[in-house]
Write a protein that holds these residues in place. Structure first.
Motif, PDB file in Angstrom:
ATOM      1  N   THR A   1      -8.043  -4.422 -90.406  1.00 52.68           N
ATOM      2  CA  THR A   1      -8.990  -4.016 -89.369  1.00 52.68           C
ATOM      3  C   THR A   1      -8.434  -4.296 -87.976  1.00 52.68           C
ATOM      4  N   VAL A   2      -7.831  -5.457 -87.801  1.00 55.65           N
ATOM      5  CA  VAL A   2      -7.275  -5.817 -86.494  1.00 55.65           C
ATOM      6  C   VAL A   2      -6.116  -4.884 -86.130  1.00 55.65           C
ATOM      7  N   LEU A   3      -5.268  -4.563 -87.126  1.00 54.37           N
ATOM      8  CA  LEU A   3      -4.146  -3.658 -86.863  1.00 54.37           C
ATOM      9  C   LEU A   3      -4.624  -2.254 -86.535  1.00 54.37           C
ATOM     10  N   GLU A   4      -5.655  -1.811 -87.241  1.00 54.71           N
ATOM     11  CA  GLU A   4      -6.146  -0.446 -87.037  1.00 54.71           C
ATOM     12  C   GLU A   4      -6.945  -0.287 -85.754  1.00 54.71           C
ATOM     13  N   ALA A   5      -7.256  -1.413 -85.109  1.00 56.48           N
ATOM     14  CA  ALA A   5      -7.976  -1.310 -83.841  1.00 56.48           C
ATOM     15  C   ALA A   5      -7.139  -0.554 -82.812  1.00 56.48           C
ATOM     16  N   ASP A   6      -5.802  -0.528 -83.058  1.00 59.04           N
ATOM     17  CA  ASP A   6      -4.878   0.278 -82.257  1.00 59.04           C
ATOM     18  C   ASP A   6      -5.007   0.002 -80.760  1.00 59.04           C
ATOM     19  N   ARG A   7      -5.080  -1.254 -80.439  1.00 58.50           N
ATOM     20  CA  ARG A   7      -5.102  -1.640 -79.023  1.00 58.50           C
ATOM     21  C   ARG A   7      -4.450  -3.010 -78.904  1.00 58.50           C
ATOM     22  N   GLU A   8      -3.912  -3.251 -77.768  1.00 62.22           N
ATOM     23  CA  GLU A   8      -3.284  -4.545 -77.532  1.00 62.22           C
ATOM     24  C   GLU A   8      -4.353  -5.610 -77.393  1.00 62.22           C
ATOM     25  N   ALA A   9      -4.234  -6.659 -78.176  1.00 65.56           N
ATOM     26  CA  ALA A   9      -5.225  -7.725 -78.123  1.00 65.56           C
ATOM     27  C   ALA A   9      -5.210  -8.391 -76.753  1.00 65.56           C
ATOM     28  N   ALA A  10      -6.396  -8.754 -76.298  1.00 69.42           N
ATOM     29  CA  ALA A  10      -6.513  -9.396 -74.997  1.00 69.42           C
ATOM     30  C   ALA A  10      -5.854 -10.770 -75.017  1.00 69.42           C
ATOM     31  N   SER A  11      -5.313 -11.172 -73.878  1.00 66.83           N
ATOM     32  CA  SER A  11      -4.684 -12.484 -73.762  1.00 66.83           C
ATOM     33  C   SER A  11      -5.682 -13.570 -74.128  1.00 66.83           C
ATOM     34  N   TRP A  12      -5.233 -14.526 -74.938  1.00 65.53           N
ATOM     35  CA  TRP A  12      -6.123 -15.603 -75.378  1.00 65.53           C
ATOM     36  C   TRP A  12      -6.719 -16.378 -74.202  1.00 65.53           C
ATOM     37  N   PRO A  13      -5.954 -16.880 -73.242  1.00 63.79           N
ATOM     38  CA  PRO A  13      -6.585 -17.618 -72.148  1.00 63.79           C
ATOM     39  C   PRO A  13      -7.611 -16.797 -71.378  1.00 63.79           C
ATOM     40  N   GLU A  14      -7.348 -15.493 -71.214  1.00 62.06           N
ATOM     41  CA  GLU A  14      -8.273 -14.654 -70.452  1.00 62.06           C
ATOM     42  C   GLU A  14      -9.624 -14.515 -71.158  1.00 62.06           C
TER      43      GLU A  14
ATOM     44  N   ASP B   1      -1.458 -19.716 -76.207  1.00 60.18           N
ATOM     45  CA  ASP B   1      -1.236 -19.440 -74.797  1.00 60.18           C
ATOM     46  C   ASP B   1      -1.401 -17.951 -74.543  1.00 60.18           C
ATOM     47  N   GLY B   2      -0.696 -17.408 -73.563  1.00 60.77           N
ATOM     48  CA  GLY B   2      -0.814 -15.994 -73.259  1.00 60.77           C
ATOM     49  C   GLY B   2       0.068 -15.095 -74.085  1.00 60.77           C
ATOM     50  N   SER B   3       0.682 -15.604 -75.151  1.00 60.23           N
ATOM     51  CA  SER B   3       1.591 -14.813 -75.981  1.00 60.23           C
ATOM     52  C   SER B   3       0.843 -13.800 -76.829  1.00 60.23           C
ATOM     53  N   ALA B   4       1.584 -12.765 -77.244  1.00 60.08           N
ATOM     54  CA  ALA B   4       1.001 -11.748 -78.119  1.00 60.08           C
ATOM     55  C   ALA B   4       0.634 -12.347 -79.470  1.00 60.08           C
ATOM     56  N   GLY B   5       1.417 -13.327 -79.942  1.00 54.90           N
ATOM     57  CA  GLY B   5       1.114 -13.976 -81.208  1.00 54.90           C
ATOM     58  C   GLY B   5      -0.207 -14.703 -81.178  1.00 54.90           C
ATOM     59  N   ALA B   6      -0.493 -15.423 -80.084  1.00 53.68           N
ATOM     60  CA  ALA B   6      -1.771 -16.132 -79.956  1.00 53.68           C
ATOM     61  C   ALA B   6      -2.933 -15.154 -79.923  1.00 53.68           C
ATOM     62  N   ALA B   7      -2.761 -14.044 -79.204  1.00 52.84           N
ATOM     63  CA  ALA B   7      -3.833 -13.050 -79.111  1.00 52.84           C
ATOM     64  C   ALA B   7      -4.135 -12.441 -80.471  1.00 52.84           C
ATOM     65  N   TRP B   8      -3.075 -12.110 -81.239  1.00 55.45           N
ATOM     66  CA  TRP B   8      -3.305 -11.488 -82.547  1.00 55.45           C
ATOM     67  C   TRP B   8      -3.931 -12.490 -83.515  1.00 55.45           C
ATOM     68  N   TYR B   9      -3.450 -13.725 -83.501  1.00 49.33           N
ATOM     69  CA  TYR B   9      -4.020 -14.744 -84.371  1.00 49.33           C
ATOM     70  C   TYR B   9      -5.502 -14.943 -84.058  1.00 49.33           C
ATOM     71  N   ALA B  10      -5.850 -15.010 -82.765  1.00 43.88           N
ATOM     72  CA  ALA B  10      -7.241 -15.209 -82.373  1.00 43.88           C
ATOM     73  C   ALA B  10      -8.118 -14.051 -82.845  1.00 43.88           C
ATOM     74  N   ALA B  11      -7.597 -12.825 -82.714  1.00 41.44           N
ATOM     75  CA  ALA B  11      -8.363 -11.660 -83.160  1.00 41.44           C
ATOM     76  C   ALA B  11      -8.561 -11.682 -84.672  1.00 41.44           C
ATOM     77  N   LEU B  12      -7.512 -12.043 -85.411  1.00 41.29           N
ATOM     78  CA  LEU B  12      -7.619 -12.127 -86.864  1.00 41.29           C
ATOM     79  C   LEU B  12      -8.623 -13.200 -87.270  1.00 41.29           C
ATOM     80  N   ARG B  13      -8.524 -14.353 -86.676  1.00 39.65           N
ATOM     81  CA  ARG B  13      -9.434 -15.448 -87.029  1.00 39.65           C
ATOM     82  C   ARG B  13     -10.888 -15.058 -86.767  1.00 39.65           C
ATOM     83  N   ALA B  14     -11.147 -14.419 -85.636  1.00 33.25           N
ATOM     84  CA  ALA B  14     -12.508 -13.995 -85.326  1.00 33.25           C
ATOM     85  C   ALA B  14     -13.029 -13.018 -86.378  1.00 33.25           C
ATOM     86  N   GLU B  15     -12.176 -12.094 -86.795  1.00 23.69           N
ATOM     87  CA  GLU B  15     -12.570 -11.119 -87.813  1.00 23.69           C
ATOM     88  C   GLU B  15     -12.847 -11.809 -89.143  1.00 23.69           C
ATOM     89  N   VAL B  16     -12.025 -12.764 -89.519  1.00 27.96           N
ATOM     90  CA  VAL B  16     -12.213 -13.486 -90.781  1.00 27.96           C
ATOM     91  C   VAL B  16     -13.510 -14.277 -90.754  1.00 27.96           C
TER      92      VAL B  16
END
Length: 666
Positions: free
Chosen positions: A544-557, A468-483
């Motif tokens: 890599t995702v952590l060092e991006a040093d930016r708030e991950a975009a909302s997953w639904p957005e 959903d729009g949670s920070a956890g979903a956004a970080w997971y999505a960013a990690l998965r994309a990187e992997v």
């Protein structure tokens, strides 16, 4: 509206409700209403079935037309029509009469389509609905994935097994619960088919009622525009059903040597007309096992496609009238006995309390050499007690499914639905729909388990897996994309990064990022997949995702609804009228809005949602992603979208006094 009147009515959503005194009149009215609601969509689907889209669209349609001619889509549709019983032929012919009448009354703008292309050449024939149906299903089987599997095996050898999931990412859900688990004491059937989002939608809601005392029926359901009756999802008052793809392996490819004429039994040359260009000749080659759909004489080899439809000259339309007349689980099962392809899971329940999950269709029995020797019979079947449930989500539902295939969808959605049903109290239709709206991710557990403790961000603390729009979903999505990106760069996978050698028609099945994403839980569980160290790879990706040093975009957005118009499917420009709504959910969540690596849109998800209440049909729910009308000028073009996007559905209305009559010219 009086109880004895006949004609076409509409509910507040513009959904057509047809009532007539005979079966053929019901068909005519359904055809007329469909032509008025989906004018240009009907015509482009007819042209697909005839292999004539290039006459209207120009060179953009040539690849599809070549496939349609070589696969003999129209010829098999004609043959299947001729094999039908006289009553079903009359039903189809009446529907086509209604379509023709509706198209004759259409405006020039409706016939010209959304970009002024002009009217489509040709006209509807009694066999056209069979061709339209097969257009929707021919690529829905296993053969496109077999093409990718063959390439992966050549490149990777045994490691190709890491990609073993049938078809494309995503899938459908269907379940039924016995009366002991509902508020009413009678069963509920619910589900949501998942396909490519289309504008207009691939399914059309309809109500069909016949008042003939000797042939009365009254059911609500969904149909492909251009196909009469209802096929996959319906509530007939005393019985209701839904389907999912059973993931059966019912299509085969055979490589043949075309330098020798021994394999080819028929040759012909067809001319494909191309708008604003010279005609193109397509050589059609047929063998005893099916048509040659890839390769050709110039290459010296060909790939023969063998399907039940080609083999039998039957597309399963013998099931249409028995489904309309069904009153019980046994009636639906008898109708399903006529089904051919695709091979589906059928979830059925009735007012007697019976709940059944059965598989319908033709699955070939093969010998050691891969030759077809008959059909698997019986196919898997199970029942549920009054306090039980059956759930199917394209998974290996039971051990008996081994006769169907070797690859199925992962069990994440099916297991999640089972847990939600176990945790729920007695269900009603609205609660049944809510189960289908669940967005909790469980497929990512393998990935998250490999993230080192010192690289786990605060966003994961307490995250429940909801996409959903949670920070956890956004970080997971960013990690998965990187992997996924890192896995795709593995040197051994370089040949799989190349486009499909078979052309853009097959490109969705050859997308390496999509294949990696769909099989990520399998890949990361292997010791050294593709020569990689999963722990090291995930750790580097997390860093890599952590060092991006930016708030991950909302997953639904970054995961927006993006239905494809037919012109977009042919890679032609189109002015969009559908909203790009942010969507929660993910590929392996119950609300399966599939993720496409490298994009910020989703083009695959639930193309309908329904919950059939056997105690009271008017307590049932249904919804489609847009609306009943294909015209952007209609108030019913996108009026169901908000309810669908929220994960809900609209109420089924069957009280004729609450409907609005509409004049027809039949």
């Amino acid at each position: 509206m009086s109880s004895s009147s006949s004609g076409l009515s509409r509910d507040q959503w513009g959904i057509p409700h047809v009532r007539a005194a005979s079966l053929t009149e019901v068909a005519r009215l359904q055809g007329w209403a469909t032509a008025r609601d989906r004018t240009w969509q009907l015509e482009i689907e007819r042209l697909r079935g005839e292999g004539r889209t290039a006459e209207l669209l120009g060179p953009a349609g040539l690849e599809w037309d070549t496939f349609a001619r070589r696969a003999r889509l129209a010829e098999v549709a004609r043959e299947a029509f001729e094999r039908l019983d006289e009553e079903t032929q009359g039903f189809l012919a009446a529907y086509v009469e209604g379509v023709r009448s509706g198209l004759e009354g259409a405006t020039c703008a409706e016939l010209d389509g959304p970009d002024g292309l002009g009217p489509a050449p040709g006209t509807w024939q009694p066999w056209t609905p069979l061709a339209v149906f097969w257009v929707q299903q021919i690529l829905f089987g296993s053969f496109p994935s077999k093409l990718f599997g063959a390439r992966a095996a050549r490149v990777l050898g045994a490691d190709a097994e890491l990609f073993r999931t049938e078809g494309l990412s995503g899938g459908s859900n269907a379940y039924a619960v016995g009366g002991g688990r509902t508020l009413s004491g009678l069963p509920l059937v619910a589900g949501d088919p998942h396909r490519v989002f289309e504008a207009p939608n691939v399914y059309l809601q309809v109500r069909l009622a016949c008042t003939d005392p000797d042939d009365a029926f009254d059911l609500v359901g969904m149909t492909f525009p251009g196909v009469p009756g209802v096929q996959h999802f319906a509530h007939a008052g005393q019985v209701a059903w839904g389907i999912t793809n059973a993931m059966a392996d019912y299509q085969d490819l055979y490589r043949v040597d075309l330098r020798s004429s021994s394999d080819v039994v028929r040759r012909s040359v067809e001319t494909v007309l191309v708008r604003d260009q010279e005609p193109v000749e397509v050589e059609v080659l047929e063998t005893d096992r099916g048509p040659v759909v890839l390769g050709g004489p110039d290459e010296g080899w060909g790939q023969v496609l063998r399907t039940p439809g080609h083999e039998l000259g039957d597309l399963g339309f013998g099931a249409l009238l028995p489904l309309l007349r069904a009153r019980s689980v046994a009636d639906v099962e008898a109708a399903v006995a006529h089904w051919v392809e695709p091979v589906n899971n059928w979830v059925i329940a009735d007012v007697a309390g019976d709940v059944v999950h059965t598989v319908g269709g033709r699955v070939p029995r093969r010998d050691a050499a891969g030759e077809w020797t008959g059909w698997i019979d019986p196919l898997p079947r199970r029942t549920a007690p009054v306090d039980g449930a059956v759930v199917t989500a394209n998974d290996r539902c039971m051990p008996e499914f081994d006769v169907l295939a070797t690859g199925f969808a992962p069990p994440f959605r099916a297991h999640r639905i089972g847990r939600l049903l176990d945790d729920a109290g007695p269900l009603d239709a609205e609660q049944a729909v809510a189960v289908l709206a669940d967005t909790t991710q469980t497929a990512g557990e393998q990935l998250l388990a490999l993230v080192p403790a010192d690289l786990r961000p605060p966003a994961l603390a307490g995250w429940d897996g909801a996409m959903d729009g949670s920070a956890g979903a956004a970080w997971y999505a960013a990690l998965r994309a990187e992997v996924v990106d890192r896995i795709c760069t593995a040197p051994v996978l370089a040949p799989l990064r190349e486009p499909s050698e078979h052309g853009s028609l097959y490109e969705p099945w050859f997308s390496l990022p999509a294949r990696v994403a769909g099989a990520l839980h399998v890949i990361l569980a292997a010791e050294t997949p593709f020569g990689l160290d999963p722990r090291e790879l995930v750790a580097e990706a997390a860093k890599t995702v952590l060092e991006a040093d930016r708030e991950a975009a909302s997953w639904p957005e970054t995961h927006r609804f993006w239905p494809l118009h037919a012109l977009e499917q042919f890679e032609l420009p189109h002015t969009r009228t559908a909203p790009a709504t942010p969507l929660p959910g993910d590929t392996d969540t119950v609300r399966c809005n599939a993720w496409i690596p490298g994009t910020t849109v989703t083009v695959r998800g639930s193309v309908a949602r329904y919950a059939w209440d056997l105690a009271d049909r008017d307590n049932s729910r249904w919804v489609v992603p847009l609306g009943a009308s294909g015209s952007s000028d209609s108030p019913h073009h996108t009026d169901q979208h908000d309810a669908w996007a929220r994960g809900g559905a609209v109420r089924v209305v069957t009280d004729w006094s609450l409907l609005t009559e509409e004049k027809t010219w039949l």
